[in-house]
Structure formats: C-alpha cells, structure tokens
Design a protein around this motif. Structure first.
Motif, PDB file in Angstrom:
ATOM      1  N   VAL A  45       0.854  -1.181   0.000  1.00 24.81           N
ATOM      2  CA  VAL A  45       0.000   0.000   0.000  1.00 24.81           C
ATOM      3  C   VAL A  45       0.892   1.234   0.000  1.00 24.81           C
ATOM      4  O   VAL A  45       1.897   1.288   0.721  1.00 24.81           O
ATOM      5  CB  VAL A  45      -0.913   0.036   1.238  1.00 24.81           C
ATOM      6  N   ALA A  46       0.539   2.214  -0.812  1.00 24.03           N
ATOM      7  CA  ALA A  46       1.248   3.494  -0.816  1.00 24.03           C
ATOM      8  C   ALA A  46       0.331   4.567  -0.265  1.00 24.03           C
ATOM      9  O   ALA A  46      -0.831   4.683  -0.682  1.00 24.03           O
ATOM     10  CB  ALA A  46       1.693   3.863  -2.228  1.00 24.03           C
ATOM     11  N   LEU A  47       0.834   5.329   0.691  1.00 27.73           N
ATOM     12  CA  LEU A  47       0.147   6.519   1.190  1.00 27.73           C
ATOM     13  C   LEU A  47       0.905   7.728   0.658  1.00 27.73           C
ATOM     14  O   LEU A  47       2.063   7.951   1.023  1.00 27.73           O
ATOM     15  CB  LEU A  47       0.133   6.546   2.718  1.00 27.73           C
ATOM     16  N   ALA A  48       0.269   8.468  -0.213  1.00 31.69           N
ATOM     17  CA  ALA A  48       0.949   9.586  -0.863  1.00 31.69           C
ATOM     18  C   ALA A  48       0.258  10.892  -0.506  1.00 31.69           C
ATOM     19  O   ALA A  48      -0.971  10.971  -0.452  1.00 31.69           O
ATOM     20  CB  ALA A  48       0.962   9.402  -2.379  1.00 31.69           C
ATOM     21  N   GLY A  49       1.056  11.902  -0.262  1.00 35.89           N
ATOM     22  CA  GLY A  49       0.543  13.227   0.039  1.00 35.89           C
ATOM     23  C   GLY A  49       1.273  14.279  -0.770  1.00 35.89           C
ATOM     24  O   GLY A  49       2.446  14.103  -1.121  1.00 35.89           O
ATOM     25  N   ARG A  50       0.600  15.357  -1.075  1.00 37.58           N
ATOM     26  CA  ARG A  50       1.230  16.444  -1.827  1.00 37.58           C
ATOM     27  C   ARG A  50       0.891  17.759  -1.166  1.00 37.58           C
ATOM     28  O   ARG A  50      -0.168  17.923  -0.562  1.00 37.58           O
ATOM     29  CB  ARG A  50       0.795  16.435  -3.294  1.00 37.58           C
ATOM     30  N   TRP A  51       1.803  18.689  -1.279  1.00 39.89           N
ATOM     31  CA  TRP A  51       1.568  20.026  -0.721  1.00 39.89           C
ATOM     32  C   TRP A  51       2.170  21.055  -1.649  1.00 39.89           C
ATOM     33  O   TRP A  51       3.089  20.777  -2.419  1.00 39.89           O
ATOM     34  CB  TRP A  51       2.118  20.137   0.700  1.00 39.89           C
ATOM     35  N   TRP A  71       9.295   1.962   3.183  1.00 36.24           N
ATOM     36  CA  TRP A  71      10.263   2.910   2.649  1.00 36.24           C
ATOM     37  C   TRP A  71       9.520   4.141   2.140  1.00 36.24           C
ATOM     38  O   TRP A  71       8.319   4.100   1.906  1.00 36.24           O
ATOM     39  CB  TRP A  71      11.112   2.277   1.546  1.00 36.24           C
ATOM     40  N   TRP A  72      10.264   5.232   2.028  1.00 33.71           N
ATOM     41  CA  TRP A  72       9.720   6.527   1.640  1.00 33.71           C
ATOM     42  C   TRP A  72      10.428   7.052   0.402  1.00 33.71           C
ATOM     43  O   TRP A  72      11.602   6.768   0.185  1.00 33.71           O
ATOM     44  CB  TRP A  72       9.934   7.555   2.747  1.00 33.71           C
ATOM     45  N   TYR A  73       9.683   7.820  -0.369  1.00 32.64           N
ATOM     46  CA  TYR A  73      10.363   8.693  -1.324  1.00 32.64           C
ATOM     47  C   TYR A  73       9.725  10.055  -1.274  1.00 32.64           C
ATOM     48  O   TYR A  73       8.531  10.196  -0.992  1.00 32.64           O
ATOM     49  CB  TYR A  73      10.382   8.116  -2.747  1.00 32.64           C
ATOM     50  N   LEU A  74      10.522  11.073  -1.514  1.00 35.85           N
ATOM     51  CA  LEU A  74      10.086  12.461  -1.514  1.00 35.85           C
ATOM     52  C   LEU A  74      10.662  13.126  -2.748  1.00 35.85           C
ATOM     53  O   LEU A  74      11.867  13.016  -3.009  1.00 35.85           O
ATOM     54  CB  LEU A  74      10.547  13.162  -0.240  1.00 35.85           C
ATOM     55  N   ALA A  75       9.798  13.771  -3.511  1.00 35.87           N
ATOM     56  CA  ALA A  75      10.245  14.367  -4.767  1.00 35.87           C
ATOM     57  C   ALA A  75       9.459  15.633  -5.059  1.00 35.87           C
ATOM     58  O   ALA A  75       8.301  15.770  -4.650  1.00 35.87           O
ATOM     59  CB  ALA A  75      10.072  13.375  -5.918  1.00 35.87           C
ATOM     60  N   PRO A  76      10.053  16.557  -5.791  1.00 27.47           N
ATOM     61  CA  PRO A  76       9.310  17.728  -6.249  1.00 27.47           C
ATOM     62  C   PRO A  76       8.618  17.421  -7.570  1.00 27.47           C
ATOM     63  O   PRO A  76       8.926  16.444  -8.248  1.00 27.47           O
ATOM     64  CB  PRO A  76      10.413  18.764  -6.455  1.00 27.47           C
ATOM     65  N   THR A  77       7.652  18.246  -7.915  1.00 25.52           N
ATOM     66  CA  THR A  77       7.131  18.303  -9.277  1.00 25.52           C
ATOM     67  C   THR A  77       7.310  19.762  -9.703  1.00 25.52           C
ATOM     68  O   THR A  77       7.732  20.588  -8.905  1.00 25.52           O
ATOM     69  CB  THR A  77       5.642  17.910  -9.347  1.00 25.52           C
ATOM     70  N   PRO A  78       6.975  20.105 -10.946  1.00 27.70           N
ATOM     71  CA  PRO A  78       7.106  21.515 -11.328  1.00 27.70           C
ATOM     72  C   PRO A  78       6.261  22.471 -10.485  1.00 27.70           C
ATOM     73  O   PRO A  78       6.542  23.674 -10.454  1.00 27.70           O
ATOM     74  CB  PRO A  78       6.652  21.509 -12.797  1.00 27.70           C
ATOM     75  N   THR A  79       5.222  21.973  -9.791  1.00 28.41           N
ATOM     76  CA  THR A  79       4.343  22.882  -9.030  1.00 28.41           C
ATOM     77  C   THR A  79       4.133  22.471  -7.581  1.00 28.41           C
ATOM     78  O   THR A  79       3.617  23.277  -6.798  1.00 28.41           O
ATOM     79  CB  THR A  79       2.955  22.971  -9.694  1.00 28.41           C
ATOM     80  N   HIS A  80       4.471  21.253  -7.192  1.00 31.79           N
ATOM     81  CA  HIS A  80       4.192  20.759  -5.853  1.00 31.79           C
ATOM     82  C   HIS A  80       5.358  19.917  -5.343  1.00 31.79           C
ATOM     83  O   HIS A  80       6.334  19.677  -6.054  1.00 31.79           O
ATOM     84  CB  HIS A  80       2.917  19.889  -5.843  1.00 31.79           C
ATOM     85  N   ALA A 121       5.141  17.402   9.124  1.00 36.46           N
ATOM     86  CA  ALA A 121       4.762  16.472  10.186  1.00 36.46           C
ATOM     87  C   ALA A 121       3.257  16.252  10.204  1.00 36.46           C
ATOM     88  O   ALA A 121       2.778  15.143  10.454  1.00 36.46           O
ATOM     89  CB  ALA A 121       5.234  17.004  11.535  1.00 36.46           C
ATOM     90  N   ALA A 122       2.507  17.311   9.959  1.00 42.89           N
ATOM     91  CA  ALA A 122       1.054  17.174   9.828  1.00 42.89           C
ATOM     92  C   ALA A 122       0.766  16.631   8.436  1.00 42.89           C
ATOM     93  O   ALA A 122       1.124  17.236   7.432  1.00 42.89           O
ATOM     94  CB  ALA A 122       0.381  18.524  10.016  1.00 42.89           C
ATOM     95  N   ALA A 123       0.129  15.468   8.393  1.00 42.03           N
ATOM     96  CA  ALA A 123      -0.090  14.807   7.116  1.00 42.03           C
ATOM     97  C   ALA A 123      -0.916  15.680   6.176  1.00 42.03           C
ATOM     98  O   ALA A 123      -1.973  16.181   6.564  1.00 42.03           O
ATOM     99  CB  ALA A 123      -0.790  13.475   7.327  1.00 42.03           C
ATOM    100  N   PRO A 124      -0.454  15.891   4.949  1.00 39.13           N
ATOM    101  CA  PRO A 124      -1.287  16.576   3.964  1.00 39.13           C
ATOM    102  C   PRO A 124      -2.432  15.655   3.550  1.00 39.13           C
ATOM    103  O   PRO A 124      -2.551  14.535   4.053  1.00 39.13           O
ATOM    104  CB  PRO A 124      -0.313  16.813   2.800  1.00 39.13           C
ATOM    105  N   ALA A 125      -3.277  16.119   2.662  1.00 38.81           N
ATOM    106  CA  ALA A 125      -4.339  15.257   2.150  1.00 38.81           C
ATOM    107  C   ALA A 125      -3.708  14.015   1.540  1.00 38.81           C
ATOM    108  O   ALA A 125      -2.853  14.109   0.658  1.00 38.81           O
ATOM    109  CB  ALA A 125      -5.162  16.004   1.106  1.00 38.81           C
ATOM    110  N   LEU A 126      -4.099  12.860   2.051  1.00 35.63           N
ATOM    111  CA  LEU A 126      -3.449  11.613   1.663  1.00 35.63           C
ATOM    112  C   LEU A 126      -4.319  10.813   0.707  1.00 35.63           C
ATOM    113  O   LEU A 126      -5.539  10.806   0.792  1.00 35.63           O
ATOM    114  CB  LEU A 126      -3.155  10.758   2.897  1.00 35.63           C
ATOM    115  N   ARG A 127      -3.640  10.112  -0.172  1.00 34.76           N
ATOM    116  CA  ARG A 127      -4.311   9.189  -1.079  1.00 34.76           C
ATOM    117  C   ARG A 127      -3.688   7.815  -0.890  1.00 34.76           C
ATOM    118  O   ARG A 127      -2.462   7.675  -0.938  1.00 34.76           O
ATOM    119  CB  ARG A 127      -4.134   9.643  -2.530  1.00 34.76           C
ATOM    120  N   GLY A 128      -4.509   6.820  -0.626  1.00 35.13           N
ATOM    121  CA  GLY A 128      -4.016   5.463  -0.468  1.00 35.13           C
ATOM    122  C   GLY A 128      -4.233   4.665  -1.735  1.00 35.13           C
ATOM    123  O   GLY A 128      -5.310   4.692  -2.327  1.00 35.13           O
ATOM    124  N   VAL A 129      -3.198   3.951  -2.165  1.00 31.22           N
ATOM    125  CA  VAL A 129      -3.255   3.180  -3.405  1.00 31.22           C
ATOM    126  C   VAL A 129      -2.612   1.822  -3.175  1.00 31.22           C
ATOM    127  O   VAL A 129      -1.516   1.740  -2.602  1.00 31.22           O
ATOM    128  CB  VAL A 129      -2.520   3.906  -4.558  1.00 31.22           C
TER     129      VAL A 129
END
Length: 368
Positions: free
Chosen positions: A176-182, A201-210, A248-256
């Motif tokens: 299961v992946a729990l993904a959040g964006r801000w 495990w975790w990954y953290l990455a930028p996008t052009p806007t988030h 630390a405060a979870a952003p809106a999360l999507r579980g997949v």
C-alpha cells in the motif's frame, strides 16, 4: 448514437494508451481513445527515468512533453545505512531523469495523439463491450456505440476492459502506498530522496508545481494504524531524513494498492492489454513510466501485425509481456537487497511475495 468505425479503440489515455495511439497513427490506423477522466484531478507526481527520452523521441513526442519536465538534481538515498548517499541515479542507469506533474504531462501526450488524428473522448466510461458477428467489437461509452476492429486495454491496474473480454488479474503481496502532496514549487531542491525504514520505505520528490511524499508499506504493517494520518505521523517519525523535508502534519493523503499484479492472459482474439493493465511494476524500481511507454509501443505494433493477418502476433505479445514482467520481478527482488532490516516483517513479506510471483511465472513460462 453511433460513432464512426475505427481500426483500434484504446480504453485509457495514460502514457501506455497515448504511446499505443501515437504508434498506431504512425501506421495510418484510425484510432479512438476513451479516457474516464478529464485530466483535471491531480495525479501524484512521478520521476521519469532517463530511458524514456529515446522512446518519446521515437514517438516524435519529446518536444511536446519536455517543457513540463523538471530535471532531477540527483538522488539522496538512505538505504544501506543511516547516512545519506548522494547518487546520480537510483536503480535505472543512464542519467538523472525528470520530475513531472502527471495530469498535465499525461494530457500533453494524449493531446498530441489527438492533433495527429486520434478521436479522443474524455470524461466517459465504457459501459459495455460485445463481439460483432463477422469480426470486431461494439464498445458502448458515454451514450455512444463505437465499432472497432481491435481493442487495447490501457486502463491501468484496474484492467477494466480486459476483465470484460477474458482477462483475469492476479496479484501477490499487499503493498500500500500513502501519498501526500503540498504546494510549493521547488527552488533549488530538485533531488529525489529515498529512505528505508523497518516498516517500509519513503520517497520524496518535487514536481514543477508541488512536492510529493510517499510512504510504501503493506496492509499488515499498517493494519493497526487507522486513520491513514496516524500511519503517516508514526512512520515519518521513524525516518531520519524524510522528516526534515516532509510536513509532520499529514497533507491530504491518497491510499493506493501497489502490490505486484499481472493479467492472465494479457491478450486474446481481437484484444490486448498494455501498461499496468498487463502488469504493474514495483514503484521501487523507478521505471514505471518507461515500462508504460515500452508496453504501449510494442502492444500497438502487435495490434498492427494482427490487423495485417499475423496469426501468432497475440501469443507473442503474451510471451513477451510475461518475460518482461518476470525479469522485472527478479530485478526488483535484487534491488531491495541491502536495506538494513532484512528480518523485519514488512521486508520478509515483500521477499516472499516476490518469490511467489517468480515461482508462478516460471511455472507458466513453459506453456507460452
């Protein structure tokens, strides 16, 4: 209402579906693409590996999508030890790759197919599929009935079209992946961060806007952590590096669900599946977009051969996709070695799932 007849109807307008459409248009085929979304809902960002560039250039699509690609500044990895190791790439060799905003990137690719002659219908879902006497298919979507000589399922992990015409999804594991964006476009920090923990495990990455952060674990490890923000906070606290960059405060999360999944068979009379509909890649590999483009191109070439009368084209597609997936799972099992908690429950379960997939696929290889 009846739509005009087409050679190939592609259900799904993501990277695999777009690659299939562009390839078939290059052969002069009439192509219809049916996409459930309107590309408006945000799709979590993704890092596109370097081998995507020659595939996009082969499709003559590079200049259409490259403006929406943010060059990756490298990879910071805490995998084998607590300290970060700076790398030029993660698992896929050949350079740094790019970060993309998926909804915008996906739409740019499919709009290119539309400009080249594909009929694109967005915001519609296939409600029925039936065989036409004498050959071909009737596809019912968005209040319109379309007649197609051939079908391509590019609906992703759901494999919605293939389920209707004889495909059976199989899966192993319970990832299961729990993904959040801000919000917050990157300034200087364009590096991908990957960190292993005992529970995933975790990954953290930028996008052009988030910015995007993703926790990958499994349903057993997360069972006692409800709701998802609780899992996010606890697992984030167990990291050393991700917690310095993620909120630390979870952003809106999507579980997949992201367990290994594959389709048996991934082709039949008058149809085939491409991309994640045929088999899903482990997101740890970092090669999902490349695999989608490859599968879309090769699946379209198979469809072209079938339409030209090649009797064995579909069986060769099944064999090729199975071999690619088997090679991927073997490599993925090797990639995960070297983390610091081989005996932790999550990592043991992940290893067992990979072994189960490999045994199954090796056992069916002889029937190809």
């Amino acid at each position: 209402m009846n739509g005009p007849p087409v050679d190939v109807a592609i259900v799904g307008g993501g990277p695999a579906g777009a690659a299939a459409a562009l390839t078939l248009l290059g052969h002069g085929r009439g192509v219809l693409v049916l996409e459930q979304s309107r590309y408006a809902p945000p799709r979590f960002g993704e890092t596109v590996a370097p081998p995507a560039e020659p595939l996009l250039r082969r499709l003559d699509a590079w200049t259409s999508v490259s403006p929406d690609m943010l060059p990756c500044g490298g990879v910071d990895s805490a995998w084998h030890a607590d300290d970060l190791v700076e790398r030029d790439t993660l698992w896929v060799p050949g350079g740094l790759g790019w970060h993309v905003e998926r909804a915008r990137w996906d739409e740019a690719l499919i709009r290119l197919a539309e400009r080249r002659g594909a009929m694109l219908v967005t915001g519609c879902r296939v409600t029925g599929v039936s065989v036409v006497a004498g050959g071909g298919w009737r596809v019912h979507a968005g209040g319109t009935t379309w007649h197609a000589r051939f079908l391509v399922d590019a609906t992703g992990r759901r494999a919605e079209l293939a389920r209707r015409v004889g495909g059976h999804p199989r899966s192993a594991g319970s990832e299961v992946a729990l993904a959040g964006r801000w919000s917050g476009a990157p300034d200087r920090e364009t590096r991908l961060l990957v960190e292993a923990t005992p529970g995933g495990w975790w990954y953290l990455a930028p996008t052009p806007t988030h910015r995007v952060a993703c926790l990958v674990s499994d349903s057993e490890a997360l069972r006692e952590l409800r709701p998802p923000p609780l899992a996010w906070r606890r697992e984030l606290a167990r990291t050393r590096h991700v917690r310095e960059r993620a909120p630390a405060a979870a952003p809106a999360l999507r579980g997949v669900r992201v367990e290994w999944r594959w389709l048996e068979p991934c082709a039949g009379t008058g149809w085939l599946a491409v991309g994640d509909a045929a088999s899903t890649r482990d997101i740890l590999s970092g090669g999902g977009m490349v695999a989608a483009l490859q599968s879309g191109i090769s699946g379209a070439e198979t469809a072209e051969q079938y339409l030209r009368g090649a009797a064995d084209a579909l069986s060769r597609h099944v064999t090729r996709e199975r071999r690619r997936f088997l090679a991927h799972v073997r490599q993925s099992a090797a990639w995960q070695l070297g983390h610091r908690w081989p005996a932790a429950g999550y990592w043991e379960r992940r290893t067992r799932a990979a072994e189960a997939v490999i045994r199954h696929l090796e056992g069916t290889a002889g029937s190809s």
